[in-house]
Write a protein that holds these residues in place. Sequence first.
Motif, PDB file in Angstrom:
ATOM      1  N   UNK A  15      -7.921   2.149  -4.375  1.00 26.60           N
ATOM      2  CA  UNK A  15      -7.869   1.792  -5.471  1.00 26.60           C
ATOM      3  C   UNK A  15      -8.965   2.298  -6.518  1.00 26.60           C
ATOM      4  N   UNK A  16     -10.027   2.503  -5.764  1.00 24.82           N
ATOM      5  CA  UNK A  16     -11.140   2.915  -6.777  1.00 24.82           C
ATOM      6  C   UNK A  16     -11.272   4.562  -7.137  1.00 24.82           C
ATOM      7  N   UNK A  17     -10.779   5.271  -5.885  1.00 18.83           N
ATOM      8  CA  UNK A  17     -10.495   6.503  -6.284  1.00 18.83           C
ATOM      9  C   UNK A  17      -9.349   6.858  -7.550  1.00 18.83           C
ATOM     10  N   UNK A  18      -8.489   6.204  -7.599  1.00 13.62           N
ATOM     11  CA  UNK A  18      -7.470   6.039  -8.457  1.00 13.62           C
ATOM     12  C   UNK A  18      -8.128   5.867  -9.871  1.00 13.62           C
ATOM     13  N   UNK A  62      -7.238  -2.791   7.113  1.00 10.00           N
ATOM     14  CA  UNK A  62      -7.943  -1.741   6.653  1.00 10.00           C
ATOM     15  C   UNK A  62      -8.440  -1.997   5.132  1.00 10.00           C
ATOM     16  N   UNK A  63      -8.927  -2.896   4.893  1.00  7.82           N
ATOM     17  CA  UNK A  63      -9.435  -3.509   3.698  1.00  7.82           C
ATOM     18  C   UNK A  63     -10.342  -2.557   2.795  1.00  7.82           C
ATOM     19  N   UNK A  64     -11.234  -1.988   3.561  1.00  5.95           N
ATOM     20  CA  UNK A  64     -12.242  -0.722   3.090  1.00  5.95           C
ATOM     21  C   UNK A  64     -11.646   0.264   2.444  1.00  5.95           C
ATOM     22  N   UNK A  65     -10.355   0.787   3.036  1.00  5.50           N
ATOM     23  CA  UNK A  65      -9.699   1.974   2.926  1.00  5.50           C
ATOM     24  C   UNK A  65      -8.770   1.630   1.555  1.00  5.50           C
ATOM     25  N   UNK A  66      -8.179   0.375   1.669  1.00  7.82           N
ATOM     26  CA  UNK A  66      -7.508   0.241   0.714  1.00  7.82           C
ATOM     27  C   UNK A  66      -8.106  -0.132  -0.855  1.00  7.82           C
ATOM     28  N   UNK A  67      -9.062  -0.668  -0.613  1.00  9.38           N
ATOM     29  CA  UNK A  67     -10.009  -0.868  -1.692  1.00  9.38           C
ATOM     30  C   UNK A  67     -10.599   0.576  -2.246  1.00  9.38           C
ATOM     31  N   UNK A 108      -8.205  13.356  -3.868  1.00  7.34           N
ATOM     32  CA  UNK A 108      -8.722  12.514  -2.779  1.00  7.34           C
ATOM     33  C   UNK A 108      -7.942  11.244  -2.366  1.00  7.34           C
ATOM     34  N   UNK A 109      -7.451  10.646  -3.577  1.00  9.73           N
ATOM     35  CA  UNK A 109      -6.619   9.110  -3.266  1.00  9.73           C
ATOM     36  C   UNK A 109      -5.269   9.720  -2.737  1.00  9.73           C
ATOM     37  N   UNK A 110      -4.647  10.761  -3.140  1.00 11.69           N
ATOM     38  CA  UNK A 110      -3.513  11.002  -2.506  1.00 11.69           C
ATOM     39  C   UNK A 110      -3.739  11.515  -0.923  1.00 11.69           C
ATOM     40  N   UNK A 111      -4.769  12.091  -0.534  1.00 10.19           N
ATOM     41  CA  UNK A 111      -5.162  12.481   0.899  1.00 10.19           C
ATOM     42  C   UNK A 111      -5.075  11.158   1.529  1.00 10.19           C
ATOM     43  N   UNK A 112      -5.866  10.199   1.026  1.00 12.96           N
ATOM     44  CA  UNK A 112      -6.043   8.795   1.591  1.00 12.96           C
ATOM     45  C   UNK A 112      -4.691   7.975   1.794  1.00 12.96           C
ATOM     46  N   UNK A 113      -4.104   8.097   0.575  1.00 15.34           N
ATOM     47  CA  UNK A 113      -2.851   7.446   0.656  1.00 15.34           C
ATOM     48  C   UNK A 113      -1.829   7.886   1.555  1.00 15.34           C
ATOM     49  N   UNK A 114      -1.715   9.172   1.597  1.00 22.29           N
ATOM     50  CA  UNK A 114      -0.791   9.584   2.712  1.00 22.29           C
ATOM     51  C   UNK A 114      -1.251   9.374   4.207  1.00 22.29           C
ATOM     52  N   UNK A 115      -2.607   9.106   4.555  1.00 23.65           N
ATOM     53  CA  UNK A 115      -3.008   8.593   5.887  1.00 23.65           C
ATOM     54  C   UNK A 115      -2.698   7.118   6.113  1.00 23.65           C
ATOM     55  N   UNK A 116      -2.442   6.446   5.010  1.00 20.18           N
ATOM     56  CA  UNK A 116      -2.138   4.824   4.955  1.00 20.18           C
ATOM     57  C   UNK A 116      -0.703   4.656   5.026  1.00 20.18           C
ATOM     58  N   UNK A 129       0.751  -1.154   0.012  1.00 23.96           N
ATOM     59  CA  UNK A 129      -0.089  -0.020  -0.009  1.00 23.96           C
ATOM     60  C   UNK A 129       0.856   1.150  -0.077  1.00 23.96           C
ATOM     61  N   UNK A 130       1.983   1.164   0.481  1.00 21.41           N
ATOM     62  CA  UNK A 130       2.986   2.424   0.543  1.00 21.41           C
ATOM     63  C   UNK A 130       3.265   3.109  -0.769  1.00 21.41           C
ATOM     64  N   UNK A 131       3.235   2.152  -1.785  1.00 22.25           N
ATOM     65  CA  UNK A 131       3.630   2.550  -3.161  1.00 22.25           C
ATOM     66  C   UNK A 131       2.364   2.365  -4.148  1.00 22.25           C
ATOM     67  N   UNK A 132       1.045   2.076  -3.559  1.00 22.46           N
ATOM     68  CA  UNK A 132      -0.155   1.540  -4.374  1.00 22.46           C
ATOM     69  C   UNK A 132      -0.418   2.826  -5.431  1.00 22.46           C
ATOM     70  N   UNK A 133      -0.679   3.771  -4.789  1.00 19.14           N
ATOM     71  CA  UNK A 133      -1.351   5.048  -5.563  1.00 19.14           C
ATOM     72  C   UNK A 133      -0.178   5.429  -6.758  1.00 19.14           C
ATOM     73  N   UNK A 134       1.144   5.587  -6.485  1.00 12.97           N
ATOM     74  CA  UNK A 134       1.921   5.766  -7.444  1.00 12.97           C
ATOM     75  C   UNK A 134       2.162   4.591  -8.588  1.00 12.97           C
ATOM     76  N   UNK A 135       1.995   3.336  -8.226  1.00 18.75           N
ATOM     77  CA  UNK A 135       2.136   2.421  -9.052  1.00 18.75           C
ATOM     78  C   UNK A 135       0.808   1.995 -10.033  1.00 18.75           C
ATOM     79  N   UNK A 136      -0.355   2.534  -9.431  1.00 19.96           N
ATOM     80  CA  UNK A 136      -1.376   2.552 -10.094  1.00 19.96           C
ATOM     81  C   UNK A 136      -1.586   3.790 -11.398  1.00 19.96           C
TER      82      UNK A 136
END
Length: 321
Positions: free
Chosen positions: A249-252, A241-246, A259-267, A219-226
């Motif tokens: 992914x959906x935000x991306x 934190x399954x709901x949050x990780x899903x 929104x995706x970046x804000x959530x990514x930083x929290x995780x 999850x640490x690099x999920x958003x940039x990888x997407x």
Amino acid sequence: MFVRNSVRCLQVSAASCRQSHPQGKHNVDLSGIFPPITTPFNADESIAFDKLASNMKAWEKIPFKGYVVQGSNGEYPLMTAEERVEMVRKVRELIPKDKLLIAGSSCESTRSTVELTNQMADAGADAVLVINPSYYKTSMTTAALKDHYERVAEGSKVPVILYNMPANTGIDLPANLVSNLAEHPNIVGIKDSGGDITKIARMVHDTKHLDFQIVAGSTGFLLPALLVGCVGGINGLANVLGDEVCRLHQLAMDQKYQEANELHLKLIAPNAVVTRELGVPAMKEAMDMVGLYGGPCRRPLQALSEPDRKHVREIFKTAGY
């Protein structure tokens, strides 16, 4: 973390990749989030299948694409082959037929990997995740690794997903090796846990003409990888934190990047503490925190010290969970 002016270029690249390869070889679709589930143990280190059932029931309320059984979080190196196959069989019984079940079938020898792969296929695995052999590290040349994976793919009843985990194996699969292996008709993708976004982007580019899918291993690099073309993630934090990780992914996928970046930083901090910092014992502690069953690890893994337990709880609390 992201340069705003580059986001549009990245999203065009990612979108074109996903449109070109909406589904993998043999109808294996790796887009989405897959938790690499933990193996629940009783106090005597036997497998707690009743706790597995209760965890699966909770996870089935989350929009996971499927599950990985006997990945690194499953403590597979500490289990017998029979136990590993039985975990696959039990999970297959506990999830719907339309959920993808990926089984970690890695062994040090090519022959044993093929045998375990097919036993897991018979137990209900839809595909297998295969980490590279690493004990004889200096002998694991590109030629040796290519031969290993091709023989596993040729002998397997189900599609093969490569698994690159240099932090554990000490070997980082070269991008050109991955591109060559992607040509094989029974190798459908790779889980990359190295975290080198430049390398991941290169693999996306070099395999864009193939039916080959790349998923982020953390999850640490999920958003940039997407953003550079990965289609999903096999992410340990999704156990907790399954709901949050899903949602990330959906935000991306919906191109809601702010929104995706804000959530990514929290995780980032919760992900780090249950992966590279404290590992599986911390993952199980966090699962206990949120009402799942983590339970003990199998020795030689040790329970967390009280200060480390408090640290895990503080990290999640500070992040808002």
